[in-house]
Design a protein around this motif. Sequence first.
Motif, PDB file in Angstrom:
ATOM      1  N   LEU A 167       0.787  -1.242  -0.023  1.00  0.00           N
ATOM      2  CA  LEU A 167      -0.125  -0.028   0.143  1.00  0.00           C
ATOM      3  C   LEU A 167       0.933   1.159  -0.142  1.00  0.00           C
ATOM      4  CD1 LEU A 167      -2.571  -1.065   2.701  1.00  0.00           C
ATOM      5  CD2 LEU A 167      -2.898  -1.020   0.091  1.00  0.00           C
ATOM      6  N   PRO A 168       0.362   2.411  -0.535  1.00  0.00           N
ATOM      7  CA  PRO A 168       1.262   3.602  -0.588  1.00  0.00           C
ATOM      8  C   PRO A 168       1.089   3.998   1.024  1.00  0.00           C
ATOM      9  CG  PRO A 168      -0.913   4.023  -1.442  1.00  0.00           C
ATOM     10  CD  PRO A 168      -0.928   2.453  -1.203  1.00  0.00           C
ATOM     11  N   ALA A 169       2.249   4.800   1.241  1.00  0.00           N
ATOM     12  CA  ALA A 169       2.413   5.570   2.462  1.00  0.00           C
ATOM     13  C   ALA A 169       1.214   6.261   3.202  1.00  0.00           C
ATOM     14  CB  ALA A 169       3.602   6.501   2.473  1.00  0.00           C
ATOM     15  N   ASP A 170       0.486   6.850   2.386  1.00  0.00           N
ATOM     16  CA  ASP A 170      -0.651   7.529   2.628  1.00  0.00           C
ATOM     17  C   ASP A 170      -2.016   6.990   2.634  1.00  0.00           C
ATOM     18  OD1 ASP A 170      -0.833   7.522  -0.020  1.00  0.00           O
ATOM     19  OD2 ASP A 170      -1.523   9.572  -0.202  1.00  0.00           O
TER      20      ASP A 170
END
Length: 187
Positions: free
Chosen positions: A163-166
């Motif tokens: 998943l992306p960091a945000d």
Amino acid sequence: MPKPSPKTLSPRSPLVLDTRELPRRPGALRTVERVVPAPADLGLELIGVPEGADLSLNLRLESVSEGVLVSGTVSGPIEGECGRCLRPIRDSLAVKIQELYAYENSTTDETADEDEVGRMQGDLIDLEPVLRDAVVLTLPTNPLCRDDCPGLCPECGVHWDELPADHSHQQIDPRWAGLSQLTRQEE
């Protein structure tokens, strides 16, 4: 600690040690090196030794005054899944074992309980209870694929690594959930 062996032991069983060639004089020594198939259910819920996998036994049998002291190493593969992300885990383990088995009708047989000191059946030693205790106590109750495994997103179930960091999920107060439907209809 060995469990009592109410079953009759077979010298052909891979985890039964035959001590006929070991003299019953203190200090006599014999080494045993063999590869045996792992018994069923050797492990915990998330990780264990696969049934039938090769277990290498490097043991030393030593006669003592009251019985036979078995010591050495057992090694083999382990398989399971990560307790955080459920990815498969494949590794190996090596555990040390050391256990005294009392001769039948020895003083130890009369002075110690069977759960304190293992018993021999004639010239045979059942190694499975000691092996099972050593392996199970060595295995982690919550195995990890790696020490810093972040696990899964509790909302969508995707690995945090992917998943992306945000990545986040919008939290809607259940008291206002009905109103959020109105804004969607207006759009």
